[in-house]
Structures are given as structure tokens and as C-alpha cells.
Write a protein that holds these residues in place. Structure first.
Motif, short mmCIF file in Angstrom:
data_model
loop_
_atom_site.label_atom_id
_atom_site.label_comp_id
_atom_site.label_asym_id
_atom_site.label_seq_id
_atom_site.Cartn_x
_atom_site.Cartn_y
_atom_site.Cartn_z
N LEU A 113 -49.01 -80.21 42.43
CA LEU A 113 -49.95 -78.88 41.35
C LEU A 113 -49.34 -78.14 42.52
CD1 LEU A 113 -52.51 -80.56 39.91
CD2 LEU A 113 -50.77 -80.09 38.95
N ASP A 114 -50.13 -77.71 43.96
CA ASP A 114 -49.72 -77.52 45.07
C ASP A 114 -48.46 -76.93 44.64
OD1 ASP A 114 -51.21 -75.81 47.27
OD2 ASP A 114 -49.13 -76.90 48.45
N TYR A 115 -47.66 -77.01 44.76
CA TYR A 115 -45.84 -77.02 44.85
C TYR A 115 -45.58 -75.79 43.20
CZ TYR A 115 -43.76 -78.09 49.24
OH TYR A 115 -43.58 -78.30 50.57
N SER A 116 -45.94 -76.63 42.39
CA SER A 116 -45.98 -75.97 41.25
C SER A 116 -46.70 -74.81 41.48
CB SER A 116 -46.40 -76.94 39.76
OG SER A 116 -45.99 -77.76 39.56
N SER A 117 -48.33 -74.57 41.46
CA SER A 117 -48.95 -73.19 42.09
C SER A 117 -47.83 -72.67 42.67
CB SER A 117 -49.98 -73.51 42.22
OG SER A 117 -51.05 -72.48 42.42
N LYS A 134 -56.53 -74.38 39.34
CA LYS A 134 -57.66 -74.73 38.69
C LYS A 134 -57.91 -76.30 38.98
CE LYS A 134 -61.37 -73.10 37.46
NZ LYS A 134 -62.24 -73.23 38.30
N GLU A 135 -57.09 -76.58 38.18
CA GLU A 135 -56.79 -78.41 38.18
C GLU A 135 -57.22 -79.49 39.35
OE1 GLU A 135 -53.64 -82.11 36.82
OE2 GLU A 135 -52.99 -79.88 36.18
N ASN A 136 -55.96 -78.39 40.18
CA ASN A 136 -55.63 -78.71 41.79
C ASN A 136 -57.37 -79.39 42.25
OD1 ASN A 136 -54.42 -80.06 43.73
ND2 ASN A 136 -53.70 -78.12 44.42
N GLU A 137 -57.97 -77.65 42.23
CA GLU A 137 -59.34 -77.71 42.50
C GLU A 137 -59.94 -78.26 42.05
OE1 GLU A 137 -63.10 -74.84 42.32
OE2 GLU A 137 -61.08 -74.00 41.33
N SER A 138 -59.76 -78.97 41.11
CA SER A 138 -60.87 -79.73 41.08
C SER A 138 -59.83 -81.20 41.47
CB SER A 138 -61.01 -80.11 38.90
OG SER A 138 -61.48 -81.47 38.77
N ILE A 139 -59.02 -81.26 41.18
CA ILE A 139 -58.96 -82.54 42.51
C ILE A 139 -59.07 -82.84 43.72
CG2 ILE A 139 -56.54 -83.73 43.00
CD1 ILE A 139 -56.00 -83.10 40.40
N CYS A 140 -59.27 -81.78 44.46
CA CYS A 140 -59.96 -81.27 45.95
C CYS A 140 -60.74 -81.83 45.74
CB CYS A 140 -59.03 -80.08 46.22
SG CYS A 140 -57.83 -80.35 46.82
N ARG A 141 -61.90 -81.05 44.93
CA ARG A 141 -62.69 -81.56 45.25
C ARG A 141 -63.26 -82.80 44.66
NH1 ARG A 141 -66.12 -76.44 45.65
NH2 ARG A 141 -64.73 -74.52 44.65
N LYS A 142 -63.03 -83.82 44.24
CA LYS A 142 -63.33 -84.80 44.03
C LYS A 142 -62.30 -85.83 44.93
CE LYS A 142 -62.35 -86.54 39.57
NZ LYS A 142 -61.67 -87.04 38.34
N MET A 143 -61.95 -85.29 45.33
CA MET A 143 -61.34 -86.00 46.92
C MET A 143 -62.04 -85.78 48.01
SD MET A 143 -57.22 -86.50 46.45
CE MET A 143 -56.60 -85.37 46.76
N ASP A 145 -61.41 -82.88 49.23
CA ASP A 145 -60.11 -82.56 51.27
C ASP A 145 -59.92 -80.85 50.78
OD1 ASP A 145 -57.62 -81.64 51.40
OD2 ASP A 145 -56.31 -82.83 50.44
N LYS A 146 -61.13 -80.49 51.67
CA LYS A 146 -61.50 -79.24 51.79
C LYS A 146 -60.02 -77.69 52.37
CE LYS A 146 -66.57 -80.37 52.92
NZ LYS A 146 -67.84 -79.50 54.22
N GLN A 147 -59.34 -78.88 53.25
CA GLN A 147 -57.81 -78.12 53.53
C GLN A 147 -57.22 -77.96 52.16
OE1 GLN A 147 -55.94 -80.00 56.23
NE2 GLN A 147 -53.85 -78.47 56.31
N HIS A 148 -56.76 -78.04 51.68
CA HIS A 148 -55.52 -77.89 50.57
C HIS A 148 -56.97 -77.06 49.46
CE1 HIS A 148 -53.79 -80.89 52.45
NE2 HIS A 148 -52.35 -80.13 51.81
N LEU A 149 -58.78 -77.60 49.46
CA LEU A 149 -59.21 -77.01 48.48
C LEU A 149 -59.16 -75.02 48.21
CD1 LEU A 149 -61.11 -76.94 46.59
CD2 LEU A 149 -62.91 -76.91 48.38
N LEU A 150 -58.55 -74.80 49.79
CA LEU A 150 -58.50 -73.01 50.06
C LEU A 150 -57.30 -73.10 49.72
CD1 LEU A 150 -59.89 -71.00 51.76
CD2 LEU A 150 -58.49 -71.66 53.64
N CYS A 151 -56.58 -73.99 49.76
CA CYS A 151 -55.40 -73.01 49.40
C CYS A 151 -55.00 -73.34 47.48
CB CYS A 151 -54.61 -74.35 48.94
SG CYS A 151 -53.39 -74.53 50.99
#
Length: 171
Positions: A113-117, A134-143, A145-151
């Protein structure tokens, strides 16, 4: 791994070259070895051979390749993004994202999703980039993963900024 595609190209062994470039385990190993060298080899092959990466990867059987090595297929999608073939890269990334959703492989889904975005942003499709982020934000929050959340927040900020919603962008 490092130079096989170049040697096959120079020897004009097109069938073998095509087979190597469609071998997802090889692509995965070459990508992991040195992604910039491998991307450079693609450019050389495009210039010196009748093979076109767009044709080569647009016609592959995605289900067979994902079973062979899903990370190799992800490497192909990343290479297509680097070599300015975003439409085919997005096709592969969307296929992989669906697979990772079905198998609940959240870290891999987040990477796809990061690459797609990013690809959607590069192709000026901010709305689609926003939806994927938005979808990836939800996944990062679930995991957690603060580093990728910012992205994931950058494309969302860009979308709000374009729509004049600077107050929403700051939130």
C-alpha cells in the motif's frame, strides 16, 4: 545474480533472458542484492534487446508468480515504479495488496500500500493515493508501526491541502 541478465543480453540469448527475468526467486535475490544495479540492468536490457519490461510483466500469470515468490513479485512492482512504468506497477501492487488482505499479512500489505500510494501521487492521482494511505494508516495503527504511520499521513495531508482543507490537514 549480479550480472546474469547482462551476460544473457550481450549474448543475445533472449529466451533465457526472458525466463530469468520472469523467475521471481531470481528477481527477489537480484533486488535484495542491489536494487539500483538491477534497475540499471533493466535500462540496459531495454536499450539493447527486443525485450520490453512492460510486455514481459504485463502478460505474466500473477497467480502462478505469487505462489512462486510473492516478494519477487513485489520487487518487480517496485522496479516498474523506479523505471517509470507505473500502470503495470500499480496492477501488480493492487494484486499483491488483495492477496495480503486475504492472507492477513499486514506488514507486507502495508508495504504494498505504501508503494501504491506513492505511485498514485507520482501519477497525479491524489484521490486514489489518499484512499490507499487511509487504509495503510489503519494497518500501521493496528500494528503499532509509528515509523510507517508517518509516511501514510503525507498523501493525506497533500489531499487536504489540495482541497483547501488546511484545518483538516493539520488535524
Amino acid at each position: 545474480v549480479n550480472y546474469l541478465p547482462l551476460h544473457l543480453c550481450i549474448a543475445e540469448r533472449w529466451t533465457e533472458l526472458e525466463n530469468v527475468l520472469q523467475d521471481m526467486k531470481f528477481v527477489h535475490a537480484a533486488w535484495d542484492s542491489d536494487k539500483f544495479r538491477f534497475a540499471g540492468q533493466w535500462s540496459f536490457i531495454e536499450e539493447k534487446s527486443p525485450l520490453r519490461m512492460a510486455d514481459l510483466y504485463d502478460r505474466i500469470d500473477l497467480n502462478a508468480k505469487i505462489a512462486e515468490d510473492d516478494e519477487g513479485l513485489l520487487a518487480v512492482a517496485k522496479l516498474l515504479a523506479l523505471t517509470t512504468l507505473p500502470a503495470i506497477g500499480l496492477k501488480l501492487l493492487n494484486f499483491l495488496a488483495q492477496h495480503y488482505r486475504e492472507t492477513n499479512e499486514l506488514p507486507k500489505l502495508s508495504e504494498a500500500l505504501d508503494y501504491s500510494s506513492r505511485l498514485y501521487l507520482w501519477t497525479d492521482n491524489q484521490l486514489q493515493s489518499y484512499e490507499v494511505a487511509k487504509e495503510n494508516e489503519s494497518i500501521c495503527r493496528k500494528m503499532g508501526d509509528k515509523q510507517h504511520l508517518l509516511c501514510t499521513l503525507i498523501p493525506q495531508y497533500a489531499r487536504y491541502g489540495t482541497d483547501g482543507g488546511s484545518d483538516q490537514a493539520i488535524k
